[in-house]
Structures are given as structure tokens and as C-alpha cells.
Design an enzyme around this catalytic site. Structure first.
Site, PDB file in Angstrom:
ATOM      1  N   GLY A 130       0.863  -1.225   0.042  1.00  0.00           N
ATOM      2  CA  GLY A 130       0.067   0.189   0.021  1.00  0.00           C
ATOM      3  C   GLY A 130       0.883   1.035   0.114  1.00  0.00           C
ATOM      4  O   GLY A 130       1.777   1.382   0.757  1.00  0.00           O
ATOM      5  N   ARG A 139       9.833  -1.251  -4.833  1.00  0.00           N
ATOM      6  CA  ARG A 139       8.442  -0.993  -5.629  1.00  0.00           C
ATOM      7  C   ARG A 139       8.167   0.264  -6.371  1.00  0.00           C
ATOM      8  O   ARG A 139       8.082   1.175  -5.759  1.00  0.00           O
ATOM      9  CB  ARG A 139       7.265  -0.957  -4.399  1.00  0.00           C
ATOM     10  N   ASP A 175      -1.638   4.492  -6.174  1.00  0.00           N
ATOM     11  CA  ASP A 175      -0.188   4.140  -5.939  1.00  0.00           C
ATOM     12  C   ASP A 175       0.677   5.412  -6.278  1.00  0.00           C
ATOM     13  O   ASP A 175       1.575   5.611  -6.104  1.00  0.00           O
ATOM     14  CB  ASP A 175       0.440   2.895  -6.547  1.00  0.00           C
TER      15      ASP A 175
HETATM   16  O1  MRU Z   1       0.552  -4.029  -4.567  1.00  0.00           O
HETATM   17  P1  MRU Z   1      -0.043  -3.241  -3.220  1.00  0.00           P
HETATM   18  O2  MRU Z   1      -0.625  -4.089  -2.238  1.00  0.00           O
HETATM   19  O3  MRU Z   1       1.147  -2.546  -2.635  1.00  0.00           O
HETATM   20  O4  MRU Z   1      -0.895  -2.278  -4.026  1.00  0.00           O
HETATM   21  C1  MRU Z   1      -1.853  -1.520  -3.338  1.00  0.00           C
HETATM   22  C2  MRU Z   1      -2.991  -0.684  -3.942  1.00  0.00           C
HETATM   23  O5  MRU Z   1      -2.751  -0.833  -5.396  1.00  0.00           O
HETATM   24  C3  MRU Z   1      -3.638   0.176  -3.332  1.00  0.00           C
HETATM   25  O6  MRU Z   1      -4.901   0.463  -4.030  1.00  0.00           O
HETATM   26  C4  MRU Z   1      -2.820   1.708  -3.345  1.00  0.00           C
HETATM   27  O7  MRU Z   1      -1.482   1.513  -2.860  1.00  0.00           O
HETATM   28  C5  MRU Z   1      -3.495   2.730  -2.409  1.00  0.00           C
HETATM   29  S1  MRU Z   1      -3.471   2.275  -0.789  1.00  0.00           S
HETATM   30  C6  MRU Z   1      -3.920   3.371   0.212  1.00  0.00           C
END
Ligand code: MRU
Length: 367
Positions: free
Chosen positions: A55, A94, A247
Site C-alpha cells: 500500500g 516497489r 499508488d
Molecule cells: O501492490 P500493493 O498491495 O502495494 O498495491 C496497493 C494498491 O494498489 C492500493 O490500492 C494503493 O496503494 C492505495 S493504498 C491506500
């Protein structure tokens, strides 16, 4: 927010001596609740890369603490090199979540004019603490602004408000409250009847595993659906509003979020269902020159698509679902063009998904 009635946030300082930072290992949810203590910079790298934490906002705060842990024991002569190498390593974990890059830029600024190494270390720690505190405040404000949308629908409709969400943009993706789920929590507290359609979110199943888990523990009625179901529900009038997280949202209002978000936006557009994105300003990429095809989209291991992970007889197992030698492609995020987005819910209010919209709320970013 709560797990079994006890309040948790996703990351905290383990003890006063700051020997480690504690997190919840999100890979094990909803089947096992395990706290992990991050002791070294390498632990932080693994936690981010392997998605013990995930997230965008939580990745940002974890990055801030990671930078402090990278340098906290190093000698003056090693400080600059250690700091730069650590940044490089963090940036490769990431690449899509812009909170990581934004955090690094702010961390750099926080030590910018300081001379003594002790002052630099202290500044990095204070910065991490500040980011953590601000994230909670920001998410609460997003909840307050976004709740009004749900209150309006409830008033108009006089019946349960059905919200569809994708991935996990709840408190587990932030420090507390969440982004897309914060309006739901606040609306519920104000007496709005809510029900959430939870996209399972292949391949990592953040919806089925994490969103369902946190809604369950908060007592919010919800139904998990396969990723392909949302379109039909919208055609049948069973979705009043879609709210997702992001993101990275560009200066122009294009929204990068978990793979599959774009398809939900298209369905919403075709069915006149409002499609909102909830985001803290820490998830905005203010770079002027950035075009949509320059946004780095993370490609993860193909095994996340080929195998499904779950629990059998109390044991974690990965089950192969494709022919063993078939190839798989695992783009982790997609881009929803701003024209499909009804509005952006930020800590400063709701605005159109456009540069003008964002700048009306964040005038300090006018160049
Ligand atoms: O791959 P992740 O689990 O890190 O992806 C998370 C998301 O896509 C969420 O929707 C995004 O980070 C927004 S979180 C407040």
C-alpha cells in the site's frame, strides 16, 4: 482500526530504545496474525519488496524508517555513501508507488543543511515520526470529506449504499483509517447503512484477503466478488459508487492503481456510476514532464499468477493453477485516464481529476 476489538496501526516503534520497528506480516492475513520486528535495513528492504507491508502510504512510512535504520549506526565517513546506496536499493523495491520516491526526496531535504552526523540521524528519525503521524491525520480527513458523498447517496436513496472497491486501500495500506475505506468507516460511524463489494484482486488477492479481513473486524457488511463481476453489478444497478486508492496520481489527474482498476473505471463510466479515487497528497506525482507512458509499472514474478496461495488444514500452501510450463505476465498496476474519474478525494477536499482541480486544492504546487 481494530483487530478482534483491539486497536492497531500497521507500523510502530517496538520500544523506547528503538531497537526495532514492528509491522504486521500482511502476507499471512487473514489466516494468521503475526507481528514482525524489523531490526536492520535489510529487514526493511525485504518487508517492502516481499510485501509484508504494502500500500503506497505504508510503503512511504516504512521507507522513512528504513533510511533511519540504514544510517543509525554508521560512522561519519560512511554516512553519505551508505545513505545513497540505501536509497538506490529502496527505489528498486516497489517502483510504482510514488510515496517511496516522495519520501526519499523529503528525507533528503530534512538533512539538507545539517552538518553534524548526529543531527542528520536525528532529523531522519523525526522525519519518519512526522510522516507517520501526518499519514493518520490525512487519512482521517480523506474519510471526513469522502463520507459526505456516501451520506448524500444515503439521503437520496433512503437505503443501503453499495460501494465497490478494488485491491486494499484500507487501514492496512496506510497507518490507520485507509484512503478508499476511510469514507466508509466515517460514514458508518455517522449512521449511514453501507455495504461493500470487495473485488478479490488477482493475483495477490489483496481484496479477498486484506479488505475482507479489515471490514470483517470493523463489522462492515461486505461481499467478496471475483474481479470480473463488477461490470454486471453496475449494469444491474447494484453499485452506487466506486471508490479506489492510488499508488501514484499524476499532476494531470491520471490514476495509477492496482491492475484491474482501469476496467472498473470503464464499466463505471459506461453505467453512469460515480468513480472516485481517494488519495493523500503524498501519492501525487507533481512532475510536470511526466507522460503516462513514462510511469514505471511494476512487473512482478509470474508465479504470483500461476499459483494461488491459501491455507489447507491450517498450513499455508501454494497451488499451481496453470500448466507448469505456461508463461504468465504479472503487471501489478494499470493507469486510469482522468476522463474516467469523477473526482479525487484528498485531505483538503474533493476536486475534479485534472491539473486545475488538484492545483485548486494545492495552490503551493503552481509552478
Ligand atoms: O501492490 P500493493 O498491495 O502495494 O498495491 C496497493 C494498491 O494498489 C492500493 O490500492 C494503493 O496503494 C492505495 S493504498 C491506500
Amino acid at each position: 482500526m481494530k483487530i478482534n476489538g483491539k486497536h492497531y496501526q500497521t507500523i510502530w516503534e517496538t520500544d523506547e530504545k528503538l531497537t526495532s520497528i514492528s509491522i504486521i506480516d500482511q502476507r499471512l492475513l487473514p489466516h494468521k496474525f503475526e507481528i514482525v520486528n524489523l531490526l536492520t535495513f535489510e529487514d526493511f528492504l525485504i518487508a517492502i519488496k516481499d510485501m509484508l507491508v504494502r500500500g503506497a502510504p505504508l510503503i512511504g512510512v516504512t521507507t522513512a524508517y528504513a533510511l533511519y535504520f540504514a544510517v543509525k549506526d554508521c560512522a561519519e565517513s560512511e554516512f553519505d555513501a551508505t545513505f545513497e546506496v540505501s536509497i538506490k536499493k529502496l527505489l528498486s523495491t516497489r517502483p510504482t508507488a510514488v510515496n517511496l520516491k516522495n519520501t526519499i526526496e523529503l528525507a533528503r531535504k530534512s538533512i539538507g543543511s545539517l552538518n553534524s552526523i548526529e543531527a542528520k540521524k536525528e532529523a531522519l528519525l523525526n522525519f519518519a515520526r512526522k510522516l507517520l503521524k501526518e499519514d493518520k491525520e490525512i487519512c482521517k480527513k480523506i474519510g471526513e470529506h469522502g463520507s459526505k458523498l456516501l451520506e448524500d447517496i444515503f439521503r437520496r436513496k433512503g437505503a443501503t449504499v453499495n460501494i465497490l472497491t478494488h485491491c486494499n486501500a484500507g487501514w492496512l495500506a496506510t497507518i490507520d483509517y485507509g484512503t478508499a475505506l476511510a469514507p466508509i468507516y466515517i460514514a458508518r460511524d455517522k449512521g449511514v447503512d453501507v455495504h461493500v463489494w470487495v473485488d478479490e484482486t488477482r493475483p495477490r488477492l489483496q481484496g479477498a484477503k486484506l479488505t475482507a479481513f479489515e471490514l470483517l473486524h470493523e463489522g462492515i457488511p461486505h461481499t467478496v466478488i471475483s474481479d470480473n463481476t463488477g461490470g454486471l453489478l453496475m449494469q444491474k444497478g447494484m453499485v452506487d459508487i466506486v471508490i479506489v486508492g492510488t499508488d501514484r496520481t499524476t499532476r494531470k489527474g491520471d490514476v495509477v492503481n492496482k491492475i484491474g482498476t482501469y476496467l472498473k473505471a470503464l464499466s463505471a463510466y459506461d453505467n453512469n456510476v460515480p468513480f472516485y479515487v481517494a488519495l493523500p497528497s503524498t501519492s501525487i506525482d507533481w512532475s510536470e514532464e511526466l507522460t503516462v507512458d513514462q510511469i514505471p509499472i511494476e512487473i512482478r514474478n509470474e508465479n504470483e499468477v500461476k499459483y494461488v496461495s491459501g491455507v489447507v488444514d491450517g498450513k499455508f500452501v501454494d497451488v499451481l493453477i496453470t500448466p507448469k510450463s505456461s508463461k504468465a505476465l504479472n503487471y501489478a498496476f494499470d493507469i486510469t485516464p482522468s476522463r474516467l474519474v469523477t473526482g479525487l478525494i484528498t485531505e483538503r477536499g474533493i476536486c475534479p481529476a485534472s491539473e486545475e482541480g488538484l492545483l485548486s486544492l494545492f495552490p503551493e504546487m503552481v509552478k
